[in-house]
Design an enzyme around this catalytic site. Sequence first.
Site, PDB file in Angstrom:
ATOM      1  N   ARG A   1      -3.603 -10.204   4.821  1.00 27.71           N
ATOM      2  CA  ARG A   1      -3.977 -10.192   3.390  1.00 27.71           C
ATOM      3  C   ARG A   1      -2.782  -9.565   2.649  1.00 27.71           C
ATOM      4  NH1 ARG A   1      -6.275  -6.563  -0.093  1.00 27.71           N
ATOM      5  NH2 ARG A   1      -7.681  -7.374  -1.617  1.00 27.71           N
TER       6      ARG A   1
ATOM      7  N   LYS B   1       0.820  -1.352  -0.064  1.00 27.32           N
ATOM      8  CA  LYS B   1      -0.162  -0.033  -0.030  1.00 27.32           C
ATOM      9  C   LYS B   1       1.033   1.441  -0.042  1.00 27.32           C
ATOM     10  CE  LYS B   1      -4.423  -2.114   1.352  1.00 27.32           C
ATOM     11  NZ  LYS B   1      -5.229  -2.249   2.473  1.00 27.32           N
TER      12      LYS B   1
HETATM   13  N1  HH2 Z   1      -7.576  -3.708   0.864  1.00 31.13           N
HETATM   14  C1  HH2 Z   1      -7.733  -3.691  -0.498  1.00 31.13           C
HETATM   15  C2  HH2 Z   1      -8.841  -4.478  -0.812  1.00 31.13           C
HETATM   16  N2  HH2 Z   1      -9.675  -5.325  -0.114  1.00 31.13           N
HETATM   17  N3  HH2 Z   1      -9.843  -5.956   2.193  1.00 31.13           N
HETATM   18  C3  HH2 Z   1      -9.666  -5.960   3.541  1.00 31.13           C
HETATM   19  N4  HH2 Z   1     -10.357  -6.877   4.143  1.00 31.13           N
HETATM   20  N5  HH2 Z   1      -8.660  -5.263   3.978  1.00 31.13           N
HETATM   21  C4  HH2 Z   1      -7.841  -4.528   3.186  1.00 31.13           C
HETATM   22  O1  HH2 Z   1      -6.848  -3.963   3.740  1.00 31.13           O
HETATM   23  C5  HH2 Z   1      -8.159  -4.447   1.623  1.00 31.13           C
HETATM   24  C6  HH2 Z   1      -9.166  -5.226   1.265  1.00 31.13           C
HETATM   25  C7  HH2 Z   1      -7.110  -2.867  -1.211  1.00 31.13           C
HETATM   26  O2  HH2 Z   1      -5.923  -3.727  -1.878  1.00 31.13           O
HETATM   27  P1  HH2 Z   1      -5.872  -4.352  -3.345  1.00 31.13           P
HETATM   28  O3  HH2 Z   1      -6.880  -5.332  -3.383  1.00 31.13           O
HETATM   29  O4  HH2 Z   1      -4.733  -5.109  -3.585  1.00 31.13           O
HETATM   30  O5  HH2 Z   1      -6.068  -3.252  -4.181  1.00 31.13           O
HETATM   31  P2  HH2 Z   1      -7.333  -2.726  -5.237  1.00 31.13           P
HETATM   32  O6  HH2 Z   1      -8.572  -2.105  -4.409  1.00 31.13           O
HETATM   33  O7  HH2 Z   1      -6.734  -1.459  -6.188  1.00 31.13           O
HETATM   34  O8  HH2 Z   1      -8.005  -3.901  -6.149  1.00 31.13           O
END
Ligand code: HH2
Length: 280
Positions: free
Chosen positions: A261, A226
């Site tokens: 995660r 992040k």
């Molecule tokens: N962060 C993201 C998405 N879903 N779910 C939980 N429970 N906790 C988190 O910290 C979290 C999440 C964002 O990360 P990512 O899926 O890699 O990115 P994007 O939203 O751009 O797909």
Amino acid sequence: MSGRVWRCGSRHLCLDRPLIMGIVNVTPDSFSDGGAYADAAAAVAHAESMLAEGAGIIDVGGESTRPGAAAVSEVTELGRVLPVVERLAAGVGAAPVSIDTRHPTVARVCVDAGASIINDITGFRDPEMIEVAAGCDAGLVVMHMLGDDPAAMQDDPHYDDVVSDVAAFLGERVAALEAVGVDPKRIVVDPGIGFGKTLEHNLELLRGVPAIAALGYPVLVGASRKRFIGHILGEEDPKRRVAGSVGAAAYAVMHGADIVRVHDVAETVQALRVIAAIGR
Ligand code: HH2
């Protein structure tokens, strides 16, 4: 197995050791891996390699929630995630599949297709999401996000005290779920790193993991690749934040997180195995 389990449908996930949730973004625009797994076959292959590396859960998402990402319709989101959920859930000895969505229809259809966990970044604020949770037996990840619009969440976020405000929000959302009969053993809480938080808020929340754990539910932390890690390191490219992400995951686990995660499963497994060996 101790008494610490997370009930996800018919599965009881053991929390005696930290669990790794591997991320599969079936999206064209996720902040760190957008486009890499937008096709179902590539997404399934990526999930399988993360399972082989030691992931205990696969989290499948079809909507990027990074600030400024384009909103997608439920039909588009479902078209992305459903083939992946179906194929992963049907695998022999399949690991639990989590569906990362804030949309009730997507959650319901994916649970019917075999997903064992609903991961809702809006913390089950939508009454229809509460209905879906009450009407199934899936595990639930209740996450904190500031406001309800990912596009606006990073516009000058403010808290009285970020750790106690986030803990209070999570306590309130958990109470709303339990009020409709959800078994507390199905619930995991997540402070929502990066979701309406400054660098200092994210750092305070990581330091505050013990206070979040004091709510009495297992804690999930998602810090992987992040932006706050980029800020600390001066690293613009999310793919070059792997070691920093492993550091954040290790810190979270050492301070009470039960589930992390992550994008980089093999590297995180290594770190957690070393920590466990030293701890023993
Ligand atoms: N962060 C993201 C998405 N879903 N779910 C939980 N429970 N906790 C988190 O910290 C979290 C999440 C964002 O990360 P990512 O899926 O890699 O990115 P994007 O939203 O751009 O797909």
